[in-house]
Design a protein around this motif. Structure first.
Motif, PDB file in Angstrom:
ATOM      1  N   SER A  50       0.834  -1.216   0.000  1.00 39.25           N
ATOM      2  CA  SER A  50       0.000   0.000   0.000  1.00 39.25           C
ATOM      3  C   SER A  50       0.860   1.255   0.000  1.00 39.25           C
ATOM      4  O   SER A  50       0.614   2.211  -0.738  1.00 39.25           O
ATOM      5  CB  SER A  50      -0.882   0.034   1.258  1.00 39.25           C
ATOM      6  OG  SER A  50      -1.851  -0.958   1.189  1.00 39.25           O
TER       7      SER A  50
ATOM      8  N   THR B 214      -5.560  -1.717  -6.300  1.00 44.40           N
ATOM      9  CA  THR B 214      -5.231  -0.456  -5.618  1.00 44.40           C
ATOM     10  C   THR B 214      -4.909   0.623  -6.654  1.00 44.40           C
ATOM     11  O   THR B 214      -5.356   1.769  -6.519  1.00 44.40           O
ATOM     12  CB  THR B 214      -4.055  -0.671  -4.636  1.00 44.40           C
ATOM     13  OG1 THR B 214      -4.437  -1.710  -3.732  1.00 44.40           O
ATOM     14  CG2 THR B 214      -3.765   0.576  -3.833  1.00 44.40           C
TER      15      THR B 214
ATOM     16  N   ARG C 113      -8.113   1.777  -8.345  1.00 46.49           N
ATOM     17  CA  ARG C 113      -9.053   2.567  -7.531  1.00 46.49           C
ATOM     18  C   ARG C 113      -8.468   3.898  -7.055  1.00 46.49           C
ATOM     19  O   ARG C 113      -9.226   4.811  -6.753  1.00 46.49           O
ATOM     20  CB  ARG C 113      -9.497   1.749  -6.316  1.00 46.49           C
ATOM     21  CG  ARG C 113     -10.371   0.555  -6.694  1.00 46.49           C
ATOM     22  CD  ARG C 113     -11.540   0.428  -5.763  1.00 46.49           C
ATOM     23  NE  ARG C 113     -12.358  -0.733  -6.036  1.00 46.49           N
ATOM     24  CZ  ARG C 113     -12.322  -1.859  -5.330  1.00 46.49           C
ATOM     25  NH1 ARG C 113     -11.489  -1.961  -4.308  1.00 46.49           N
ATOM     26  NH2 ARG C 113     -13.132  -2.856  -5.627  1.00 46.49           N
ATOM     27  N   ILE C 114      -7.128   4.004  -6.980  1.00 47.65           N
ATOM     28  CA  ILE C 114      -6.563   5.258  -6.458  1.00 47.65           C
ATOM     29  C   ILE C 114      -6.137   6.211  -7.583  1.00 47.65           C
ATOM     30  O   ILE C 114      -6.391   7.408  -7.521  1.00 47.65           O
ATOM     31  CB  ILE C 114      -5.370   4.981  -5.507  1.00 47.65           C
ATOM     32  CG1 ILE C 114      -5.854   4.172  -4.294  1.00 47.65           C
ATOM     33  CG2 ILE C 114      -4.741   6.283  -5.032  1.00 47.65           C
ATOM     34  CD1 ILE C 114      -4.804   3.954  -3.223  1.00 47.65           C
TER      35      ILE C 114
ATOM     36  N   ARG D 298     -17.888   2.628  -6.279  1.00 53.98           N
ATOM     37  CA  ARG D 298     -17.470   3.278  -5.030  1.00 53.98           C
ATOM     38  C   ARG D 298     -16.521   4.465  -5.254  1.00 53.98           C
ATOM     39  O   ARG D 298     -16.481   5.372  -4.440  1.00 53.98           O
ATOM     40  CB  ARG D 298     -16.840   2.235  -4.093  1.00 53.98           C
ATOM     41  CG  ARG D 298     -15.755   1.424  -4.741  1.00 53.98           C
ATOM     42  CD  ARG D 298     -15.223   0.291  -3.865  1.00 53.98           C
ATOM     43  NE  ARG D 298     -16.172  -0.783  -3.622  1.00 53.98           N
ATOM     44  CZ  ARG D 298     -16.057  -1.694  -2.676  1.00 53.98           C
ATOM     45  NH1 ARG D 298     -15.015  -1.660  -1.859  1.00 53.98           N
ATOM     46  NH2 ARG D 298     -16.938  -2.642  -2.518  1.00 53.98           N
TER      47      ARG D 298
ATOM     48  N   ALA E  56     -15.826   1.349   4.858  1.00 55.98           N
ATOM     49  CA  ALA E  56     -14.501   1.725   5.357  1.00 55.98           C
ATOM     50  C   ALA E  56     -13.505   1.223   4.321  1.00 55.98           C
ATOM     51  O   ALA E  56     -13.162   0.044   4.306  1.00 55.98           O
ATOM     52  CB  ALA E  56     -14.248   1.083   6.709  1.00 55.98           C
ATOM     53  N   SER E  57     -13.088   2.098   3.429  1.00 54.30           N
ATOM     54  CA  SER E  57     -12.172   1.684   2.370  1.00 54.30           C
ATOM     55  C   SER E  57     -11.092   2.730   2.156  1.00 54.30           C
ATOM     56  O   SER E  57     -11.375   3.882   1.822  1.00 54.30           O
ATOM     57  CB  SER E  57     -12.942   1.468   1.060  1.00 54.30           C
ATOM     58  OG  SER E  57     -12.047   1.507  -0.033  1.00 54.30           O
ATOM     59  N   ALA E  58      -9.848   2.313   2.318  1.00 55.03           N
ATOM     60  CA  ALA E  58      -8.729   3.239   2.130  1.00 55.03           C
ATOM     61  C   ALA E  58      -8.579   3.596   0.653  1.00 55.03           C
ATOM     62  O   ALA E  58      -8.091   4.675   0.319  1.00 55.03           O
ATOM     63  CB  ALA E  58      -7.447   2.607   2.641  1.00 55.03           C
ATOM     64  N   GLN E  59      -9.001   2.691  -0.217  1.00 54.37           N
ATOM     65  CA  GLN E  59      -8.875   2.992  -1.645  1.00 54.37           C
ATOM     66  C   GLN E  59      -9.833   4.116  -2.027  1.00 54.37           C
ATOM     67  O   GLN E  59      -9.461   5.049  -2.740  1.00 54.37           O
ATOM     68  CB  GLN E  59      -9.144   1.727  -2.460  1.00 54.37           C
ATOM     69  CG  GLN E  59      -8.055   0.681  -2.253  1.00 54.37           C
ATOM     70  CD  GLN E  59      -8.339  -0.636  -2.927  1.00 54.37           C
ATOM     71  OE1 GLN E  59      -9.453  -0.892  -3.382  1.00 54.37           O
ATOM     72  NE2 GLN E  59      -7.342  -1.500  -2.990  1.00 54.37           N
TER      73      GLN E  59
ATOM     74  N   ARG F 215      -7.019   2.188   6.679  1.00 52.78           N
ATOM     75  CA  ARG F 215      -5.568   2.485   6.723  1.00 52.78           C
ATOM     76  C   ARG F 215      -5.323   3.938   6.281  1.00 52.78           C
ATOM     77  O   ARG F 215      -5.968   4.423   5.340  1.00 52.78           O
ATOM     78  CB  ARG F 215      -4.782   1.469   5.897  1.00 52.78           C
ATOM     79  CG  ARG F 215      -5.065   1.464   4.432  1.00 52.78           C
ATOM     80  CD  ARG F 215      -4.428   0.280   3.724  1.00 52.78           C
ATOM     81  NE  ARG F 215      -5.046  -0.983   4.116  1.00 52.78           N
ATOM     82  CZ  ARG F 215      -4.628  -2.170   3.730  1.00 52.78           C
ATOM     83  NH1 ARG F 215      -3.574  -2.293   2.951  1.00 52.78           N
ATOM     84  NH2 ARG F 215      -5.257  -3.267   4.111  1.00 52.78           N
TER      85      ARG F 215
ATOM     86  N   ASP G  77      -7.070  -7.607   4.954  1.00 49.46           N
ATOM     87  CA  ASP G  77      -6.347  -8.500   4.040  1.00 49.46           C
ATOM     88  C   ASP G  77      -5.827  -9.757   4.738  1.00 49.46           C
ATOM     89  O   ASP G  77      -5.338 -10.681   4.081  1.00 49.46           O
ATOM     90  CB  ASP G  77      -5.169  -7.755   3.397  1.00 49.46           C
ATOM     91  CG  ASP G  77      -5.651  -6.686   2.428  1.00 49.46           C
ATOM     92  OD1 ASP G  77      -6.811  -6.783   1.978  1.00 49.46           O
ATOM     93  OD2 ASP G  77      -4.880  -5.767   2.124  1.00 49.46           O
TER      94      ASP G  77
ATOM     95  N   GLU H 154     -16.832  -7.401   2.644  1.00 52.41           N
ATOM     96  CA  GLU H 154     -15.858  -6.885   1.668  1.00 52.41           C
ATOM     97  C   GLU H 154     -14.944  -7.984   1.100  1.00 52.41           C
ATOM     98  O   GLU H 154     -14.370  -7.831   0.037  1.00 52.41           O
ATOM     99  CB  GLU H 154     -15.008  -5.785   2.304  1.00 52.41           C
ATOM    100  CG  GLU H 154     -15.669  -4.423   2.274  1.00 52.41           C
ATOM    101  CD  GLU H 154     -15.846  -3.883   0.857  1.00 52.41           C
ATOM    102  OE1 GLU H 154     -14.846  -3.744   0.151  1.00 52.41           O
ATOM    103  OE2 GLU H 154     -16.993  -3.618   0.451  1.00 52.41           O
TER     104      GLU H 154
ATOM    105  N   LYS I  53     -12.699  -9.010  -3.179  1.00 48.42           N
ATOM    106  CA  LYS I  53     -11.240  -8.839  -3.284  1.00 48.42           C
ATOM    107  C   LYS I  53     -10.771  -9.479  -4.605  1.00 48.42           C
ATOM    108  O   LYS I  53     -11.575  -9.683  -5.503  1.00 48.42           O
ATOM    109  CB  LYS I  53     -10.561  -9.457  -2.061  1.00 48.42           C
ATOM    110  CG  LYS I  53     -10.884  -8.708  -0.762  1.00 48.42           C
ATOM    111  CD  LYS I  53     -10.324  -7.298  -0.774  1.00 48.42           C
ATOM    112  CE  LYS I  53     -10.741  -6.509   0.441  1.00 48.42           C
ATOM    113  NZ  LYS I  53     -10.401  -5.087   0.330  1.00 48.42           N
TER     114      LYS I  53
HETATM  115  C1  S3P Z   1      -5.687  -1.123   0.168  1.00 53.12           C
HETATM  116  C2  S3P Z   1      -6.896  -1.058   0.806  1.00 53.12           C
HETATM  117  C3  S3P Z   1      -7.730  -2.228   1.093  1.00 53.12           C
HETATM  118  C4  S3P Z   1      -6.947  -3.523   0.934  1.00 53.12           C
HETATM  119  C5  S3P Z   1      -6.098  -3.539  -0.310  1.00 53.12           C
HETATM  120  C6  S3P Z   1      -5.104  -2.398  -0.278  1.00 53.12           C
HETATM  121  C7  S3P Z   1      -4.940   0.130  -0.076  1.00 53.12           C
HETATM  122  O1  S3P Z   1      -8.811  -2.270   0.194  1.00 53.12           O
HETATM  123  O2  S3P Z   1      -7.830  -4.624   0.938  1.00 53.12           O
HETATM  124  O3  S3P Z   1      -5.390  -4.754  -0.418  1.00 53.12           O
HETATM  125  O4  S3P Z   1      -3.737   0.069  -0.379  1.00 53.12           O
HETATM  126  O5  S3P Z   1      -5.545   1.199   0.054  1.00 53.12           O
HETATM  127  P1  S3P Z   1     -10.200  -1.476   0.476  1.00 53.12           P
HETATM  128  O6  S3P Z   1      -9.924  -0.040   0.375  1.00 53.12           O
HETATM  129  O7  S3P Z   1     -11.114  -1.966  -0.603  1.00 53.12           O
HETATM  130  O8  S3P Z   1     -10.630  -1.910   1.848  1.00 53.12           O
END
Ligand code: S3P
Length: 459
Positions: free
Chosen positions: A14, A107, A110-111, A138, A186-189, A214, A341, A364, A368
């Motif tokens: 990450s 990742t 999505r980012i 999302r 709750a998703s950091a991505q 995260r 994870d 969730e 994955k």
């Molecule tokens: C990640 C966020 C998590 C995790 C993924 C890496 C990241 O996903 O499962 O392996 O680096 O932001 P979600 O944001 O979908 O929870």
């Protein structure tokens, strides 16, 4: 006799993605030390190279596994490098010559759109079969609210007002407006994508989520000079922001990769493992808290990770694990967010624990790299585990594992998912006969060399 080993785990996936992304759009040159060189991170590097960023791979960092002094055998994963990213600034990216292929990297998919939404060109992001079936609504929904133009021909109508969108994503960047976004997952991505788009928007961008996910993006944005506020479930800052390189970023070991050795250390008899220079970010170490609750013998030797300017970026330190007598516990949805994870390998630990383990808040896991509830339940049943999926009226699906059964060998599948593959290889350490896991190539996504390291450890 107690077998003591010291292991160096590959760097955090990450944090590695975020380091390459922020360094690319910042002003100045960033030396990223100890970057993960796995399939997914190579996709992120190639994406930015395709948009004109010069990224030099300076040197591979670690030597092959070496036996060590003091009677402690030392095993080192080799999948890392120091790189130099020549940042092009917020608007220095160039339209790529063709579509950008992101392989299996969810990742990145999505980012990265958060950054692309602020550019003045169009990009198409594509991925492999598994990535092309992962939900993108999302991130598409908030980015559209910010004014981005995103299209996909790959979608499904789920009900009258509900549509899911999958890659490829066609992103036409442009002027963005800041939003206050209340995410229902709750998703950091998701959080990271909105925050990166917020860098290009005028005004206050804020993201709140049901539980704190995260926080690597927020921490790293601060290192690049962005004044991010908020510590808990809501974070915000005022845009537009010009990121300035902190010159050096050093990446600690990945707790999600270490998780396989932490569980192996707990269930393998007469063992002590010292896992060096690990990321110990509080939003990521749920696995340690869960295993301790199960009775695991785990100790931390904290240290800190500083950049060249002396700023503390990510907490880091050593993890010491000894063979343990694990017992079954109930794991809440809140605990699962901090160990999202690691659930597959926690399921393995639960199979070797005495008594019943219940894991709640697992929805969730269905979306994955594969449906991890299906992959793990199918595989663990094949080797003789007593594992069930139940549904509660309010809380939804949960897993029940009655641990302590004698497990046997079988042929199981990775389902193309790295964490399923590695979890089943750990389960195979203690089964009566061999567990054969097919489709191990996917492990290169996060942990090249895992099989060799696990094999050496178990000898
Ligand atoms: C990640 C966020 C998590 C995790 C993924 C890496 C990241 O996903 O499962 O392996 O680096 O932001 P979600 O944001 O979908 O929870």
């Amino acid at each position: 006799m107690l077998k003591a080993v010291s292991i160096v785990i590959p760097p955090d996936k990450s944090i590695s993605h975020r380091a390459v992304m922020l360094a690319s759009i910042s002003e100045g040159t960033t030396c990223i030390k100890n970057l993960l060189m796995s399939e997914d991170i190579k996709r992120t590097i190639e994406a930015f190279r395709a948009m004109g960023v010069r990224i030099d791979i300076q040197r591979r960092r670690l030597k092959p596994a070496t036996p060590c002094m003091n009677g402690v055998a030392q095993f080192i994963a080799r999948s890392c490098a120091d790189i130099k990213v020549h940042g092009v600034g917020m608007f220095g990216l160039k339209k790529p010559a063709r579509q950008i292929y992101l392989g299996n990297s969810g990742t990145t998919m999505r980012i990265l759109p958060g950054i692309l939404a602020g550019q003045d060109f169009e990009v198409v992001l594509t991925g492999d079969k598994s990535l092309s079936s992962r939900p993108m609504q999302r991130i598409v929904k908030p980015l559209r609210e910010m004014g981005a133009n995103i299209k996909s021909v790959n979608y499904k109508v789920l009900s009258v007002n509900k549509k899911e969108i999958y890659p490829p994503l066609e992103i036409q960047g442009g002027r963005l407006k800041a939003i206050k976004y209340k995410s229902n997952i709750a998703s950091a991505q998701v959080k990271s994508c909105i925050l990166l788009a917020g860098l290009y928007a005028n005004g206050l961008t804020s993201v709140s989520e049901p539980e704190k996910s995260r926080d690597h993006t927020e921490r790293m944005l601060k290192q690049f000079g962005c004044k991010v506020r908020g510590e808990g479930r809501e974070v915000s800052f005022k845009g537009p922001v010009r990121l300035k390189s902190p010159r050096t970023i050093e990446i600690p070991g990945d707790i999600s990769s270490a998780a396989f050795f932490i569980v192996a250390g707990c269930i393998f008899p007469d063992t002590k493992i010292i896992i060096k220079n690990m990321g110990l970010n509080p939003t990521r170490i749920g696995i340690l808290d869960i295993l301790k609750k199960m009775g695991a013998n785990i100790h931390l030797r904290p240290g800190y990770n500083r950049n060249e300017a002396g700023q503390i970026s990510e907490p880091a330190g050593d993890i010491i694990v000894k063979s343990s007598k694990l017992k079954g516990v109930t794991i809440s949805p809140k605990e699962v967010v901090r160990a999202i994870d690691e659930v597959p390998v926690i399921m393995v630990a639960a199979c070797f624990a005495k008594g019943r383990t219940i894991i709640k808040g697992i929805k969730e896991l269905r979306v994955k790299e594969t449906d991890r509830i299906k992959s793990m339940v199918t595989n663990l049943r094949k080797i003789g585990a007593d594992i069930k999926i139940r549904v509660a009226h309010v809380e939804g699906e949960y897993i029940v594992i009655n641990g302590g059964k004698l497990l046997h060998g079988a042929r199981v599948s990775s389902f193309g998912d790295h964490r399923t593959a590695m979890s089943m290889l750990v389960a195979g350490l203690l089964t009566k006969d061999e567990v054969i896991v097919t489709g191990l190539d996917c492990i290169n996504k996060s942990f090249p060399g895992f099989e060799k390291l696990l094999y050496t450890f178990s000898q």
